[in-house]
Design a protein around this motif. Structure first.
Motif, PDB file in Angstrom:
ATOM      1  N   ASN A 212      21.631 -76.752  29.454  1.00 44.71           N
ATOM      2  CA  ASN A 212      21.324 -77.102  30.834  1.00 44.71           C
ATOM      3  C   ASN A 212      19.954 -77.747  31.001  1.00 44.71           C
ATOM      4  N   GLY A 213      19.347 -78.157  29.970  1.00 49.32           N
ATOM      5  CA  GLY A 213      18.005 -78.715  29.993  1.00 49.32           C
ATOM      6  C   GLY A 213      17.364 -78.393  28.670  1.00 49.32           C
ATOM      7  N   TYR A 214      16.184 -78.914  28.438  1.00 41.15           N
ATOM      8  CA  TYR A 214      15.533 -78.623  27.170  1.00 41.15           C
ATOM      9  C   TYR A 214      14.029 -78.694  27.342  1.00 41.15           C
ATOM     10  N   GLY A 215      13.350 -78.108  26.370  1.00 39.08           N
ATOM     11  CA  GLY A 215      11.894 -78.029  26.403  1.00 39.08           C
ATOM     12  C   GLY A 215      11.256 -79.239  25.746  1.00 39.08           C
ATOM     13  N   PRO A 216      10.005 -79.082  25.344  1.00 40.12           N
ATOM     14  CA  PRO A 216       9.274 -80.209  24.756  1.00 40.12           C
ATOM     15  C   PRO A 216       9.915 -80.700  23.466  1.00 40.12           C
ATOM     16  N   THR A 217       9.921 -81.997  23.305  1.00 41.73           N
ATOM     17  CA  THR A 217      10.490 -82.653  22.129  1.00 41.73           C
ATOM     18  C   THR A 217       9.495 -83.682  21.624  1.00 41.73           C
ATOM     19  N   LEU A 218       9.307 -83.738  20.308  1.00 37.75           N
ATOM     20  CA  LEU A 218       8.406 -84.710  19.707  1.00 37.75           C
ATOM     21  C   LEU A 218       9.201 -85.593  18.758  1.00 37.75           C
ATOM     22  N   GLU A 219       9.175 -86.893  18.992  1.00 38.38           N
ATOM     23  CA  GLU A 219       9.789 -87.848  18.072  1.00 38.38           C
ATOM     24  C   GLU A 219       8.813 -88.045  16.913  1.00 38.38           C
ATOM     25  N   VAL A 220       9.331 -87.933  15.671  1.00 41.61           N
ATOM     26  CA  VAL A 220       8.492 -88.032  14.479  1.00 41.61           C
ATOM     27  C   VAL A 220       8.982 -89.180  13.613  1.00 41.61           C
ATOM     28  N   HIS A 221       8.040 -90.001  13.151  1.00 45.22           N
ATOM     29  CA  HIS A 221       8.318 -91.082  12.201  1.00 45.22           C
ATOM     30  C   HIS A 221       7.504 -90.787  10.943  1.00 45.22           C
ATOM     31  N   MET A 222       8.203 -90.585   9.840  1.00 46.78           N
ATOM     32  CA  MET A 222       7.560 -90.194   8.590  1.00 46.78           C
ATOM     33  C   MET A 222       6.899 -91.381   7.892  1.00 46.78           C
ATOM     34  N   ARG A 223       5.857 -91.080   7.162  1.00 45.62           N
ATOM     35  CA  ARG A 223       5.183 -92.099   6.347  1.00 45.62           C
ATOM     36  C   ARG A 223       6.137 -92.576   5.248  1.00 45.62           C
ATOM     37  N   ARG A 224       6.828 -91.620   4.610  1.00 46.83           N
ATOM     38  CA  ARG A 224       7.819 -91.924   3.585  1.00 46.83           C
ATOM     39  C   ARG A 224       9.107 -91.173   3.921  1.00 46.83           C
ATOM     40  N   PRO A 225      10.266 -91.738   3.594  1.00 49.26           N
ATOM     41  CA  PRO A 225      11.520 -91.022   3.859  1.00 49.26           C
ATOM     42  C   PRO A 225      11.532 -89.678   3.126  1.00 49.26           C
ATOM     43  N   MET A 226      12.153 -88.697   3.759  1.00 49.04           N
ATOM     44  CA  MET A 226      12.289 -87.372   3.137  1.00 49.04           C
ATOM     45  C   MET A 226      13.776 -87.043   3.034  1.00 49.04           C
ATOM     46  N   PRO A 227      14.160 -86.212   2.063  1.00 45.41           N
ATOM     47  CA  PRO A 227      15.567 -85.817   1.992  1.00 45.41           C
ATOM     48  C   PRO A 227      15.959 -85.081   3.262  1.00 45.41           C
ATOM     49  N   ASP A 228      17.185 -85.324   3.732  1.00 46.32           N
ATOM     50  CA  ASP A 228      17.676 -84.651   4.933  1.00 46.32           C
ATOM     51  C   ASP A 228      17.703 -83.146   4.701  1.00 46.32           C
ATOM     52  N   ILE A 229      17.456 -82.389   5.750  1.00 48.93           N
ATOM     53  CA  ILE A 229      17.477 -80.930   5.688  1.00 48.93           C
ATOM     54  C   ILE A 229      18.420 -80.421   6.782  1.00 48.93           C
ATOM     55  N   ALA A 230      18.711 -79.151   6.755  1.00 47.53           N
ATOM     56  CA  ALA A 230      19.640 -78.573   7.730  1.00 47.53           C
ATOM     57  C   ALA A 230      19.031 -78.598   9.130  1.00 47.53           C
ATOM     58  N   GLU A 231      19.853 -78.966  10.105  1.00 50.39           N
ATOM     59  CA  GLU A 231      19.414 -78.949  11.491  1.00 50.39           C
ATOM     60  C   GLU A 231      18.934 -77.546  11.857  1.00 50.39           C
ATOM     61  N   GLY A 232      17.839 -77.458  12.580  1.00 53.34           N
ATOM     62  CA  GLY A 232      17.298 -76.167  12.996  1.00 53.34           C
ATOM     63  C   GLY A 232      16.328 -75.556  12.006  1.00 53.34           C
ATOM     64  N   THR A 233      16.092 -76.240  10.873  1.00 56.51           N
ATOM     65  CA  THR A 233      15.125 -75.738   9.895  1.00 56.51           C
ATOM     66  C   THR A 233      13.726 -75.821  10.483  1.00 56.51           C
ATOM     67  N   GLN A 234      12.952 -74.758  10.323  1.00 57.65           N
ATOM     68  CA  GLN A 234      11.574 -74.769  10.824  1.00 57.65           C
ATOM     69  C   GLN A 234      10.700 -75.493   9.801  1.00 57.65           C
ATOM     70  N   ILE A 235       9.957 -76.490  10.266  1.00 56.99           N
ATOM     71  CA  ILE A 235       9.091 -77.275   9.398  1.00 56.99           C
ATOM     72  C   ILE A 235       7.730 -77.475  10.069  1.00 56.99           C
ATOM     73  N   THR A 236       6.753 -77.826   9.249  1.00 53.50           N
ATOM     74  CA  THR A 236       5.425 -78.178   9.745  1.00 53.50           C
ATOM     75  C   THR A 236       5.124 -79.596   9.294  1.00 53.50           C
ATOM     76  N   VAL A 237       4.692 -80.430  10.225  1.00 57.17           N
ATOM     77  CA  VAL A 237       4.345 -81.819   9.919  1.00 57.17           C
ATOM     78  C   VAL A 237       2.962 -82.144  10.466  1.00 57.17           C
ATOM     79  N   ARG A 238       2.359 -83.123   9.815  1.00 60.26           N
ATOM     80  CA  ARG A 238       1.063 -83.634  10.280  1.00 60.26           C
ATOM     81  C   ARG A 238       1.176 -85.145  10.352  1.00 60.26           C
ATOM     82  N   GLY A 239       0.586 -85.719  11.398  1.00 68.16           N
ATOM     83  CA  GLY A 239       0.607 -87.167  11.553  1.00 68.16           C
ATOM     84  C   GLY A 239      -0.301 -87.587  12.687  1.00 68.16           C
ATOM     85  N   ARG A 240      -0.145 -88.820  13.108  1.00 68.36           N
ATOM     86  CA  ARG A 240      -0.966 -89.379  14.181  1.00 68.36           C
ATOM     87  C   ARG A 240      -0.139 -89.441  15.457  1.00 68.36           C
ATOM     88  N   LEU A 241      -0.700 -88.940  16.547  1.00 68.79           N
ATOM     89  CA  LEU A 241      -0.031 -89.032  17.842  1.00 68.79           C
ATOM     90  C   LEU A 241      -0.322 -90.387  18.462  1.00 68.79           C
TER      91      LEU A 241
END
Length: 148
Positions: A98-127
């Motif tokens: 019925n709605g959703y919270g904050p979402t961040l679109e992320v563009h990786m420096r290099r492609p990464m292998p796909d992982i399971a949806e819902g996996t908790q990850i930590t990323v660093r980059g430039r906003l």
């Protein structure tokens, strides 16, 4: 995580004592900072527009921004360059809730292998701050690096 300049912390502490800002802003986490963008709908020259105000604290944290969230793929691919990150797995914008919270679109420096949806990850980059008046989207991360 980026450090908040001492002068900003002191200003926020003083403002908090005076009751001008809530104490919670002193310890704002990455998702709190992302959610602190002010968004207003307006009308300009007879058309709908979105005005965004980006807090200085978020601007100061833009380079080397680190955030932990839950992975939401945009497309099914063996190697992923772009995806969404959400603060809570229930916040998936594609899940029909019925709605959703904050979402961040992320563009990786290099492609990464796909992982399971819902996996908790930590990323660093430039906003990057999106100034377009045609969308509510206000921030994207580029040059992302997976930290775990």
């Amino acid at each position: 995580m980026s450090r908040i300049p001492k002068s900003t912390v002191l200003q926020l502490a003083f403002a908090s004592i005076l009751g001008l800002v809530p104490c919670a802003s002193l310890a704002a986490g990455p998702w709190d900072l992302l959610g602190s963008v002010e968004i207003r709908e307006t009308e300009k020259n007879g058309r709908w527009a979105v005005e965004k105000t980006f807090p200085e604290e978020l601007k100061a944290a833009a380079d080397g921004f680190t955030v932990t969230g839950f992975y939401v793929p945009i497309e099914a691919q063996a190697y992923v360059r772009s995806y969404l990150l959400v603060a809570d797995p229930a916040d998936c914008p594609f899940c029909g809730s019925n709605g959703y919270g904050p979402t961040l679109e992320v563009h990786m420096r290099r492609p990464m292998p796909d992982i399971a949806e819902g996996t908790q990850i930590t990323v660093r980059g430039r906003l990057n701050f999106l100034l377009s008046e045609d969308t509510y989207q206000s921030v994207i991360m580029t040059e992302g690096e997976l930290l775990n």
